[in-house]
Motif scaffolding. Structure first.
Motif, PDB file in Angstrom:
ATOM      1  N   PRO A  76       8.318  70.817-105.998  1.00  0.00           N
ATOM      2  CA  PRO A  76       9.123  69.741-106.581  1.00  0.00           C
ATOM      3  C   PRO A  76      10.149  69.165-105.605  1.00  0.00           C
ATOM      4  CG  PRO A  76       9.800  71.859-107.464  1.00  0.00           C
ATOM      5  CD  PRO A  76       8.584  72.111-106.619  1.00  0.00           C
ATOM      6  N   ASN A  77      10.495  69.901-104.550  1.00  0.00           N
ATOM      7  CA  ASN A  77      11.486  69.409-103.586  1.00  0.00           C
ATOM      8  C   ASN A  77      10.845  68.740-102.372  1.00  0.00           C
ATOM      9  OD1 ASN A  77      10.441  71.693-102.406  1.00  0.00           O
ATOM     10  ND2 ASN A  77      12.396  72.534-101.767  1.00  0.00           N
ATOM     11  N   LEU A  78       9.599  68.314-102.496  1.00  0.00           N
ATOM     12  CA  LEU A  78       8.905  67.651-101.388  1.00  0.00           C
ATOM     13  C   LEU A  78       9.550  66.297-101.099  1.00  0.00           C
ATOM     14  CD1 LEU A  78       6.270  67.792 -99.547  1.00  0.00           C
ATOM     15  CD2 LEU A  78       5.320  66.216-101.217  1.00  0.00           C
ATOM     16  N   VAL A  79       9.851  66.059 -99.845  1.00  0.00           N
ATOM     17  CA  VAL A  79      10.400  64.775 -99.404  1.00  0.00           C
ATOM     18  C   VAL A  79       9.346  64.116 -98.523  1.00  0.00           C
ATOM     19  CG1 VAL A  79      12.220  63.645 -98.083  1.00  0.00           C
ATOM     20  CG2 VAL A  79      12.751  65.662 -99.470  1.00  0.00           C
ATOM     21  N   SER A  80       8.948  62.905 -98.888  1.00  0.00           N
ATOM     22  CA  SER A  80       7.964  62.186 -98.074  1.00  0.00           C
ATOM     23  C   SER A  80       8.591  60.899 -97.558  1.00  0.00           C
ATOM     24  CB  SER A  80       6.702  61.885 -98.884  1.00  0.00           C
ATOM     25  OG  SER A  80       7.015  61.109-100.015  1.00  0.00           O
ATOM     26  N   THR A  81       8.290  60.594 -96.310  1.00  0.00           N
ATOM     27  CA  THR A  81       8.844  59.413 -95.657  1.00  0.00           C
ATOM     28  C   THR A  81       7.701  58.566 -95.106  1.00  0.00           C
ATOM     29  OG1 THR A  81      10.736  60.756 -95.006  1.00  0.00           O
ATOM     30  CG2 THR A  81      10.482  58.630 -93.918  1.00  0.00           C
ATOM     31  N   PRO A  82       7.381  57.444 -95.774  1.00  0.00           N
ATOM     32  CA  PRO A  82       6.314  56.585 -95.261  1.00  0.00           C
ATOM     33  C   PRO A  82       6.837  55.644 -94.177  1.00  0.00           C
ATOM     34  CG  PRO A  82       7.068  55.767 -97.372  1.00  0.00           C
ATOM     35  CD  PRO A  82       7.851  57.022 -97.083  1.00  0.00           C
ATOM     36  N   GLY A  83       5.934  55.206 -93.351  1.00  0.00           N
ATOM     37  CA  GLY A  83       6.251  54.242 -92.317  1.00  0.00           C
ATOM     38  C   GLY A  83       4.979  53.568 -91.844  1.00  0.00           C
ATOM     39  N   HIS A  84       5.125  52.582 -91.003  1.00  0.00           N
ATOM     40  CA  HIS A  84       3.934  51.980 -90.411  1.00  0.00           C
ATOM     41  C   HIS A  84       4.278  51.464 -89.024  1.00  0.00           C
ATOM     42  CE1 HIS A  84       5.742  48.358 -92.161  1.00  0.00           C
ATOM     43  NE2 HIS A  84       5.024  47.665 -91.322  1.00  0.00           N
ATOM     44  N   SER A  85       3.232  51.380 -88.216  1.00  0.00           N
ATOM     45  CA  SER A  85       3.382  50.907 -86.850  1.00  0.00           C
ATOM     46  C   SER A  85       2.116  50.156 -86.465  1.00  0.00           C
ATOM     47  CB  SER A  85       3.627  52.076 -85.896  1.00  0.00           C
ATOM     48  OG  SER A  85       2.561  52.987 -85.975  1.00  0.00           O
ATOM     49  N   CYS A  86       2.200  49.452 -85.371  1.00  0.00           N
ATOM     50  CA  CYS A  86       1.067  48.650 -84.913  1.00  0.00           C
ATOM     51  C   CYS A  86       0.749  48.961 -83.456  1.00  0.00           C
ATOM     52  CB  CYS A  86       1.375  47.158 -85.060  1.00  0.00           C
ATOM     53  SG  CYS A  86       1.477  46.627 -86.776  1.00  0.00           S
ATOM     54  N   VAL A  87      -0.499  48.707 -83.108  1.00  0.00           N
ATOM     55  CA  VAL A  87      -0.978  48.905 -81.744  1.00  0.00           C
ATOM     56  C   VAL A  87      -1.762  47.658 -81.353  1.00  0.00           C
ATOM     57  CG1 VAL A  87      -2.534  50.270 -80.305  1.00  0.00           C
ATOM     58  CG2 VAL A  87      -1.119  51.406 -81.971  1.00  0.00           C
ATOM     59  N   CYS A  88      -1.586  47.212 -80.118  1.00  0.00           N
ATOM     60  CA  CYS A  88      -2.395  46.118 -79.585  1.00  0.00           C
ATOM     61  C   CYS A  88      -3.636  46.749 -78.954  1.00  0.00           C
ATOM     62  CB  CYS A  88      -1.610  45.314 -78.558  1.00  0.00           C
ATOM     63  SG  CYS A  88      -2.537  43.910 -77.896  1.00  0.00           S
ATOM     64  N   GLU A  89      -4.786  46.499 -79.540  1.00  0.00           N
ATOM     65  CA  GLU A  89      -6.025  47.130 -79.105  1.00  0.00           C
ATOM     66  C   GLU A  89      -6.886  46.111 -78.360  1.00  0.00           C
ATOM     67  OE1 GLU A  89      -8.200  50.273 -81.595  1.00  0.00           O
ATOM     68  OE2 GLU A  89      -9.202  48.397 -82.043  1.00  0.00           O
ATOM     69  N   THR A  90      -7.406  46.508 -77.207  1.00  0.00           N
ATOM     70  CA  THR A  90      -8.240  45.624 -76.393  1.00  0.00           C
ATOM     71  C   THR A  90      -9.681  46.113 -76.457  1.00  0.00           C
ATOM     72  OG1 THR A  90      -6.404  45.218 -74.896  1.00  0.00           O
ATOM     73  CG2 THR A  90      -8.609  44.666 -74.094  1.00  0.00           C
ATOM     74  N   LEU A  91     -10.574  45.222 -76.810  1.00  0.00           N
ATOM     75  CA  LEU A  91     -12.006  45.512 -76.869  1.00  0.00           C
ATOM     76  C   LEU A  91     -12.655  44.870 -75.650  1.00  0.00           C
ATOM     77  CD1 LEU A  91     -14.454  46.571 -78.481  1.00  0.00           C
ATOM     78  CD2 LEU A  91     -14.544  44.352 -79.564  1.00  0.00           C
ATOM     79  N   ASP A  92     -13.204  45.711 -74.760  1.00  0.00           N
ATOM     80  CA  ASP A  92     -13.808  45.236 -73.517  1.00  0.00           C
ATOM     81  C   ASP A  92     -15.328  45.289 -73.661  1.00  0.00           C
ATOM     82  OD1 ASP A  92     -14.444  44.499 -70.969  1.00  0.00           O
ATOM     83  OD2 ASP A  92     -13.723  46.342 -70.024  1.00  0.00           O
ATOM     84  N   THR A  93     -15.984  44.134 -73.592  1.00  0.00           N
ATOM     85  CA  THR A  93     -17.442  44.066 -73.727  1.00  0.00           C
ATOM     86  C   THR A  93     -18.124  43.724 -72.413  1.00  0.00           C
ATOM     87  OG1 THR A  93     -17.267  41.749 -74.378  1.00  0.00           O
ATOM     88  CG2 THR A  93     -17.314  43.391 -76.151  1.00  0.00           C
ATOM     89  N   SER A  94     -17.394  43.811 -71.305  1.00  0.00           N
ATOM     90  CA  SER A  94     -17.965  43.423 -70.014  1.00  0.00           C
ATOM     91  C   SER A  94     -18.858  44.493 -69.404  1.00  0.00           C
ATOM     92  CB  SER A  94     -16.848  43.088 -69.025  1.00  0.00           C
ATOM     93  OG  SER A  94     -16.076  44.248 -68.779  1.00  0.00           O
ATOM     94  N   SER A  95     -18.717  45.753 -69.811  1.00  0.00           N
ATOM     95  CA  SER A  95     -19.529  46.809 -69.198  1.00  0.00           C
ATOM     96  C   SER A  95     -20.979  46.681 -69.650  1.00  0.00           C
ATOM     97  CB  SER A  95     -18.961  48.181 -69.570  1.00  0.00           C
ATOM     98  OG  SER A  95     -19.002  48.343 -70.968  1.00  0.00           O
ATOM     99  N   LYS A  96     -21.879  46.800 -68.705  1.00  0.00           N
ATOM    100  CA  LYS A  96     -23.314  46.705 -68.982  1.00  0.00           C
ATOM    101  C   LYS A  96     -23.907  48.108 -68.977  1.00  0.00           C
ATOM    102  CE  LYS A  96     -23.428  42.200 -68.800  1.00  0.00           C
ATOM    103  NZ  LYS A  96     -23.386  41.449 -69.985  1.00  0.00           N
ATOM    104  N   PRO A  97     -24.236  48.658 -70.124  1.00  0.00           N
ATOM    105  CA  PRO A  97     -24.800  50.004 -70.161  1.00  0.00           C
ATOM    106  C   PRO A  97     -26.246  50.018 -69.668  1.00  0.00           C
ATOM    107  CG  PRO A  97     -24.759  49.069 -72.351  1.00  0.00           C
ATOM    108  CD  PRO A  97     -24.083  48.071 -71.439  1.00  0.00           C
ATOM    109  N   ALA A  98     -26.721  51.199 -69.282  1.00  0.00           N
ATOM    110  CA  ALA A  98     -28.098  51.360 -68.815  1.00  0.00           C
ATOM    111  C   ALA A  98     -29.094  51.059 -69.936  1.00  0.00           C
ATOM    112  CB  ALA A  98     -28.311  52.777 -68.287  1.00  0.00           C
ATOM    113  N   ILE A  99     -28.757  51.456 -71.133  1.00  0.00           N
ATOM    114  CA  ILE A  99     -29.597  51.159 -72.297  1.00  0.00           C
ATOM    115  C   ILE A  99     -29.057  49.882 -72.912  1.00  0.00           C
ATOM    116  CG2 ILE A  99     -30.363  52.013 -74.540  1.00  0.00           C
ATOM    117  CD1 ILE A  99     -29.805  54.836 -73.484  1.00  0.00           C
TER     118      ILE A  99
END
Length: 176
Positions: free
Chosen positions: A80-103
Protein backbone atom coordinates in the motif's frame (compact mmCIF):
# COMPACT_ATOMS: atom_id res chain seq x y z
CA UNK A 1 28.92 -53.32 30.48
CA UNK A 2 26.77 -52.44 27.47
CA UNK A 3 23.84 -51.45 29.66
CA UNK A 4 26.00 -49.03 31.65
CA UNK A 5 27.17 -47.18 28.49
CA UNK A 6 23.58 -47.03 27.25
CA UNK A 7 22.42 -45.39 30.47
CA UNK A 8 25.17 -42.77 30.31
CA UNK A 9 24.13 -41.63 26.75
CA UNK A 10 20.39 -41.54 27.42
CA UNK A 11 19.95 -37.75 27.62
CA UNK A 12 22.52 -36.83 24.95
CA UNK A 13 19.96 -36.63 22.14
CA UNK A 14 17.71 -34.41 24.21
CA UNK A 15 20.60 -32.07 25.05
CA UNK A 16 21.65 -31.90 21.37
CA UNK A 17 18.06 -31.12 20.38
CA UNK A 18 17.85 -28.38 23.00
CA UNK A 19 21.09 -26.81 21.76
CA UNK A 20 20.34 -26.96 18.01
CA UNK A 21 16.63 -26.01 18.02
CA UNK A 22 17.21 -22.24 18.51
CA UNK A 23 19.75 -22.22 15.68
CA UNK A 24 17.35 -24.11 13.41
CA UNK A 25 14.51 -21.70 14.23
CA UNK A 26 16.78 -18.72 13.56
CA UNK A 27 17.79 -20.14 10.17
CA UNK A 28 14.16 -20.91 9.31
CA UNK A 29 13.02 -17.37 10.21
CA UNK A 30 15.89 -15.87 8.21
CA UNK A 31 14.88 -17.90 5.16
CA UNK A 32 11.25 -16.79 5.52
CA UNK A 33 12.28 -13.14 5.86
CA UNK A 34 14.66 -13.36 2.89
CA UNK A 35 11.90 -14.92 0.77
CA UNK A 36 9.43 -12.24 1.84
CA UNK A 37 11.81 -9.39 0.92
CA UNK A 38 12.60 -11.08 -2.42
CA UNK A 39 8.86 -11.40 -3.17
CA UNK A 40 8.26 -7.71 -2.45
CA UNK A 41 11.29 -6.75 -4.54
CA UNK A 42 9.84 -8.62 -7.50
CA UNK A 43 6.46 -7.00 -6.89
CA UNK A 44 7.99 -3.50 -6.89
CA UNK A 45 9.83 -4.22 -10.17
CA UNK A 46 6.70 -5.69 -11.77
CA UNK A 47 4.67 -2.64 -10.73
CA UNK A 48 7.13 -0.42 -12.62
CA UNK A 49 6.79 -2.69 -15.66
CA UNK A 50 2.96 -2.59 -15.46
CA UNK A 51 2.90 1.21 -15.30
CA UNK A 52 5.30 1.50 -18.22
CA UNK A 53 3.30 -1.06 -20.22
CA UNK A 54 0.14 0.96 -19.70
CA UNK A 55 1.86 4.19 -20.74
CA UNK A 56 3.53 2.64 -23.79
CA UNK A 57 0.24 1.66 -25.45
CA UNK A 58 -0.20 5.06 -27.11
CA UNK A 59 0.75 8.73 -26.80
CA UNK A 60 -2.45 9.52 -24.89
CA UNK A 61 -1.63 7.00 -22.16
CA UNK A 62 2.00 8.18 -22.08
CA UNK A 63 0.84 11.70 -21.27
CA UNK A 64 -1.56 10.56 -18.50
CA UNK A 65 0.73 10.31 -15.46
CA UNK A 66 -2.11 9.70 -12.98
CA UNK A 67 -3.34 6.63 -14.86
CA UNK A 68 0.21 5.29 -15.12
CA UNK A 69 0.54 5.60 -11.33
CA UNK A 70 -2.78 3.80 -10.83
CA UNK A 71 -1.70 1.00 -13.18
CA UNK A 72 1.53 0.56 -11.21
CA UNK A 73 -0.26 0.57 -7.84
CA UNK A 74 -2.91 -1.88 -9.06
CA UNK A 75 -0.15 -4.33 -9.94
CA UNK A 76 1.21 -4.29 -6.37
CA UNK A 77 -1.81 -4.71 -4.07
CA UNK A 78 0.37 -6.10 -1.24
CA UNK A 79 2.33 -2.84 -1.04
CA UNK A 80 0.00 0.00 0.00
CA UNK A 81 2.97 2.38 0.43
CA UNK A 82 4.18 1.98 -3.17
CA UNK A 83 5.27 5.28 -4.71
CA UNK A 84 5.41 5.41 -8.50
CA UNK A 85 6.88 8.25 -10.52
CA UNK A 86 6.05 8.34 -14.25
CA UNK A 87 8.05 10.28 -16.78
CA UNK A 88 8.85 10.36 -20.45
CA UNK A 89 11.78 11.18 -22.65
CA UNK A 90 12.61 11.27 -26.33
CA UNK A 91 15.45 10.06 -28.52
CA UNK A 92 16.41 11.19 -32.01
CA UNK A 93 16.79 7.93 -33.92
CA UNK A 94 18.60 7.70 -37.27
CA UNK A 95 17.70 4.95 -39.73
CA UNK A 96 20.56 4.30 -42.17
CA UNK A 97 19.58 2.39 -45.33
CA UNK A 98 22.80 2.97 -47.27
CA UNK A 99 24.50 -0.31 -46.30
CA UNK A 100 24.25 -2.98 -48.99
CA UNK A 101 24.05 -6.44 -47.40
CA UNK A 102 25.38 -9.56 -49.13
CA UNK A 103 21.88 -11.03 -49.19
CA UNK A 104 19.43 -8.76 -50.99
CA UNK A 105 17.18 -7.96 -48.03
CA UNK A 106 16.41 -4.73 -46.29
CA UNK A 107 18.67 -4.52 -43.20
CA UNK A 108 18.59 -0.96 -41.90
CA UNK A 109 20.86 0.09 -39.08
CA UNK A 110 19.37 2.22 -36.34
CA UNK A 111 21.43 4.64 -34.30
CA UNK A 112 20.02 6.55 -31.35
CA UNK A 113 21.40 9.77 -30.00
CA UNK A 114 23.78 9.20 -27.11
CA UNK A 115 21.30 10.31 -24.47
CA UNK A 116 17.61 10.80 -24.05
CA UNK A 117 16.34 14.33 -23.90
CA UNK A 118 13.29 16.28 -22.94
CA UNK A 119 10.70 15.93 -25.68
CA UNK A 120 10.45 19.73 -25.93
CA UNK A 121 14.19 20.34 -26.44
CA UNK A 122 15.61 21.98 -29.57
CA UNK A 123 17.60 18.84 -30.45
CA UNK A 124 14.40 16.79 -30.56
CA UNK A 125 12.53 19.40 -32.62
CA UNK A 126 15.43 19.43 -35.12
CA UNK A 127 15.19 15.65 -35.57
CA UNK A 128 13.44 15.54 -38.96
CA UNK A 129 16.20 15.05 -41.54
CA UNK A 130 15.23 12.74 -44.43
CA UNK A 131 17.64 11.83 -47.26
CA UNK A 132 17.78 9.04 -49.84
CA UNK A 133 19.99 6.91 -47.56
CA UNK A 134 18.80 7.84 -44.06
CA UNK A 135 15.99 9.30 -42.08
CA UNK A 136 15.60 10.61 -38.57
CA UNK A 137 12.59 10.45 -36.33
CA UNK A 138 11.69 11.13 -32.74
CA UNK A 139 11.07 8.09 -30.56
CA UNK A 140 9.26 8.64 -27.27
CA UNK A 141 9.82 6.50 -24.17
CA UNK A 142 7.71 6.27 -21.04
CA UNK A 143 9.58 5.63 -17.78
CA UNK A 144 8.24 4.54 -14.42
CA UNK A 145 10.21 4.45 -11.16
CA UNK A 146 8.69 2.65 -8.19
CA UNK A 147 9.73 2.57 -4.57
CA UNK A 148 8.38 0.93 -1.41
CA UNK A 149 9.55 0.50 2.16
CA UNK A 150 9.10 -2.98 3.63
CA UNK A 151 9.13 -3.52 7.38
CA UNK A 152 10.79 -6.78 8.53
CA UNK A 153 8.77 -9.20 10.64
CA UNK A 154 11.41 -9.26 13.38
CA UNK A 155 13.70 -6.36 14.19
CA UNK A 156 17.19 -7.51 15.08
CA UNK A 157 19.96 -5.23 16.32
CA UNK A 158 22.41 -4.34 13.59
CA UNK A 159 19.87 -4.84 10.79
CA UNK A 160 17.77 -2.06 9.25
CA UNK A 161 14.28 -1.34 10.58
CA UNK A 162 12.96 -1.08 7.02
CA UNK A 163 14.17 -2.11 3.59
CA UNK A 164 13.76 0.34 0.70
CA UNK A 165 13.02 -1.50 -2.53
CA UNK A 166 13.01 0.20 -5.92
CA UNK A 167 12.13 -0.68 -9.49
CA UNK A 168 12.47 0.98 -12.87
CA UNK A 169 11.12 0.34 -16.35
CA UNK A 170 11.35 2.24 -19.63
CA UNK A 171 9.37 1.24 -22.72
CA UNK A 172 9.02 2.71 -26.18
CA UNK A 173 5.67 4.39 -26.81
CA UNK A 174 3.84 2.79 -29.71
CA UNK A 175 3.01 5.10 -32.57
CA UNK A 176 -0.69 5.07 -33.39
Amino acid sequence: MIKIQFRENRGAALVELALTTPLFILLLMGAVEFGRIAYYSIEVENAARAGASYGAVNKGNAADGASIQIAAQNDAPDLPNLVSTPGHSCVCETLDTSSKPAIPTFNPSITSSPATADCESDAIHACTVVTSTSSQKVVEFVTVSTQADVDPLIHLPGLPNAYRLSGFSALRVLAN
